[in-house]
Design a protein around this motif. Structure first.
Motif, PDB file in Angstrom:
ATOM      1  N   ARG A 165      17.623  31.843 -21.237  1.00 46.67           N
ATOM      2  CA  ARG A 165      18.075  31.353 -19.932  1.00 46.67           C
ATOM      3  C   ARG A 165      19.563  31.035 -19.901  1.00 46.67           C
ATOM      4  O   ARG A 165      20.158  30.954 -18.818  1.00 46.67           O
ATOM      5  N   GLU A 166      20.170  30.857 -21.061  1.00 47.77           N
ATOM      6  CA  GLU A 166      21.604  30.597 -21.104  1.00 47.77           C
ATOM      7  C   GLU A 166      22.416  31.826 -20.682  1.00 47.77           C
ATOM      8  O   GLU A 166      23.625  31.715 -20.427  1.00 47.77           O
ATOM      9  N   THR A 167      21.782  32.990 -20.615  1.00 45.38           N
ATOM     10  CA  THR A 167      22.502  34.214 -20.246  1.00 45.38           C
ATOM     11  C   THR A 167      22.360  34.541 -18.760  1.00 45.38           C
ATOM     12  O   THR A 167      22.880  35.568 -18.311  1.00 45.38           O
ATOM     13  N   GLU A 169      23.649  33.177 -15.962  1.00 48.65           N
ATOM     14  CA  GLU A 169      24.883  33.198 -15.177  1.00 48.65           C
ATOM     15  C   GLU A 169      25.711  34.457 -15.438  1.00 48.65           C
ATOM     16  O   GLU A 169      26.171  35.105 -14.485  1.00 48.65           O
ATOM     17  N   LEU A 172      24.015  37.239 -13.654  1.00 48.70           N
ATOM     18  CA  LEU A 172      24.195  37.150 -12.200  1.00 48.70           C
ATOM     19  C   LEU A 172      25.557  37.728 -11.798  1.00 48.70           C
ATOM     20  O   LEU A 172      25.664  38.415 -10.770  1.00 48.70           O
ATOM     21  N   ARG A 173      26.581  37.463 -12.588  1.00 50.03           N
ATOM     22  CA  ARG A 173      27.896  38.033 -12.284  1.00 50.03           C
ATOM     23  C   ARG A 173      27.870  39.555 -12.365  1.00 50.03           C
ATOM     24  O   ARG A 173      28.579  40.256 -11.639  1.00 50.03           O
ATOM     25  N   ASP A 195      14.075  33.406 -14.274  1.00 51.67           N
ATOM     26  CA  ASP A 195      14.729  32.161 -13.896  1.00 51.67           C
ATOM     27  C   ASP A 195      14.963  32.185 -12.380  1.00 51.67           C
ATOM     28  O   ASP A 195      15.542  33.131 -11.846  1.00 51.67           O
ATOM     29  N   ARG A 197      17.029  30.800 -10.528  1.00 53.41           N
ATOM     30  CA  ARG A 197      18.411  30.882 -10.073  1.00 53.41           C
ATOM     31  C   ARG A 197      18.763  32.286  -9.596  1.00 53.41           C
ATOM     32  O   ARG A 197      19.724  32.478  -8.836  1.00 53.41           O
TER      33      ARG A 197
END
Length: 227
Positions: A165-167, A169, A172-173, A195, A197
């Protein structure tokens, strides 16, 4: 060197999985990824080199079966079905299915992401993601910034296999990447990570992306997250 596309005992099992469209089994989440370089199994780096050399030059179908089989480990105890001439190569493939959480092999696999051979690149991304080792994830995140479209695409796929889950963001970019194949790979990876998000960005992708393949990938990813 024997080509993996000639191994019937691998092809039959792998073809069944391809036909069934099954998802790749996730590694045991209870296993700690903090394996030190000092405790790396002897010869692990040379095994990584040997495995990548073995997949080099395989046909697209054979490569698809090999990449999907990595991490599943079908019947590797049934050595009676493996021809003697293929024993050493079988050892290489079995090594790949063990998803060694070994940081010492990460540089070899990272280099493999930029290899001219398509199957070497795919296998490298698959193995980097399946280790779930922080060094491997860092290598995949670094590869997201590559100027090469295929490298960015495969790095996104590897992060999907890593399921970290740390990946989210960085992925998403990547949904705003100029390449449709990269956007689709990022959507696929976000669907695997599941996730929430990613729901709003994927919804925008589904309704507004100009590429049908990207919209399809976004729809599948949303189904994985919300379903």
């Amino acid at each position: 060197m024997t080509n993996l596309s000639r191994i019937p005992w691998l092809g039959v099992a792998a073809l069944l999985t391809v036909a069934a469209g099954s998802r790749v089994q996730q590694p045991d989440e209870t296993t700690s990824p903090q394996t030190s370089t000092a405790s790396s199994p002897p010869g692990s780096i040379s095994q990584a080199d040997s495995f990548l050399a073995a997949v080099r030059g395989t046909t697209p179908l054979a490569c698809e079966m090999i990449v999907r089989s990595v991490g599943l480990g079908w019947g590797w105890g049934s050595w009676s079905s493996v021809p003697d001439s293929e024993k050493s190569l079988a050892d290489q493939v079995r090594w790949a299915t063990q998803r060694r959480e070994d940081p010492s092999i990460v540089p070899t696999l990272r280099t493999g992401l930029d290899d001219p051979d398509a199957c070497v690149r795919r296998a490298s991304a698959r193995l980097l993601g399946s280790t779930r080792h922080p060094d491997a994830i860092e290598a995949l995140l670094d590869a997201l910034g590559s100027s090469d479209v295929m490298t960015r695409q495969l790095a996104a796929v590897g992060l999907g296999y890593a399921d970290d889950r740390e990946t989210v963001e960085p992925l998403l970019r990547l949904l705003r990447d100029d390449s449709a194949s990269v956007r689709a790979a990022a959507a696929w990876a976000l669907g695997r990570i599941e996730d929430r998000r990613a729901v709003e960005p994927l919804t925008r992708l589904l309704s507004g992306d100009s590429d049908a393949g990207v919209r399809r990938a976004a729809a599948v990813a949303l189904g994985d997250i919300l379903g």
